[in-house]
Design a protein around this motif. Structure first.
Motif: not given
Length: 260
Positions: A29, A80, A105-108, A123-126, A129
């Motif tokens: 990541r 993160t 990270a967006k979810d943290q 969100d590095h998977t999006d 984003s």
């Protein structure tokens, strides 16, 4: 710090980030954030992005990292996973009040000490984003200059120390007000959430925590550290006893304001 070009003098942007061992998800990541988010944005503005593990010069790595945090014109920090080394290094930059940008990270959830500081969530998977984060990072860098007044929790603490040591009564009083602001807002929110929803309905129903909170708020009002508007926000939805107490505090805060 506007847009650069290929012939411009290239400057170094130091990247503070959790790195992790080779092959780990943390490293994967971190590499993606560096290569696909940070590097394209800073390079377009004349910077070379360097992360701690990319330092090639022989010597004590900790000393070299701190040297870059102190000397580099720009720092980008990825918060993160709340890595201890990241926060230690970021605190150094905060104390210096030199330009930096925070990512996470967006979810943290941001930890308490830096909740009030602007942080780019990604969100590095999006891909959407990541693109949004790139745009935000670019705007943050473009908005920086050597004249930018950077305020951090560390700089506020250092300023308070200077004010406390001042021989001026006005500056000493200012330090007390500044010092109580974060606590004051927490107290106002807590009172509105707990006491304002029926926690103060009877003469003996308040627990010790609520009594301490109310005592501290009364002390702030007596010193002029709470405005009438802030106290007025507590009205509505509480018991009659609570409403009367708040109205009395508003009157006290008003008297202190006019007396000052």
């Amino acid at each position: 710090m506007g847009e650069g070009n290929g012939n411009a003098t290239r400057r170094e942007c130091f990247v503070i980030a959790p790195i992790g061992p080779d092959g780990s998800e943390i490293r994967r990541r971190s590499d993606q954030i560096l290569n696909y988010l940070i590097r394209p944005v800073v390079e377009a503005r004349g910077f070379v992005a360097v992360r701690g593990d990319e330092i090639e010069r022989a010597g004590l790595i900790t000393s070299q990292v701190l040297d870059r945090i102190i000397q580099n014109e720009l720092v980008v920090a990825d918060l993160t996973d709340q890595n201890a080394n990241v926060f230690y290094e970021l605190a150094v930059r905060h104390a210096l009040r030199r330009p930096f940008v925070q990512l996470m990270a967006k979810d943290q959830q941001l930890p308490f000490d830096v909740q009030g500081m602007r942080t780019i969530l990604v969100d590095h998977t999006d891909l959407d984003s990541v693109e949004s984060a790139k745009q935000q990072l670019g705007r943050a860098i473009d908005g920086m200059s050597s004249e930018t007044d950077i305020v951090t929790p560390m700089s506020v603490a250092l300023t308070l120390q200077d004010l406390r040591g001042s021989s001026s009564p006005r500056e000493a009083g200012l330090s007390q007000i500044i010092e109580t602001l974060p606590q004051m807002m927490d107290i106002l929110q807590d009172l509105h959430r707990h006491l304002g929803m029926g926690g103060a309905t009877g003469g003996g129903s308040d627990d010790e925590d609520h009594r301490r909170v109310r005592s501290l708020l009364e002390s702030l009002a007596a010193r002029g550290g709470v405005t009438q508007d802030e106290l007025s926000g507590l009205l509505g939805g509480g018991s009659s006893k609570f409403e009367r107490w708040v109205e009395a505090l508003i009157q006290r805060a008003g008297r202190n304001h006019h007396a000052g």
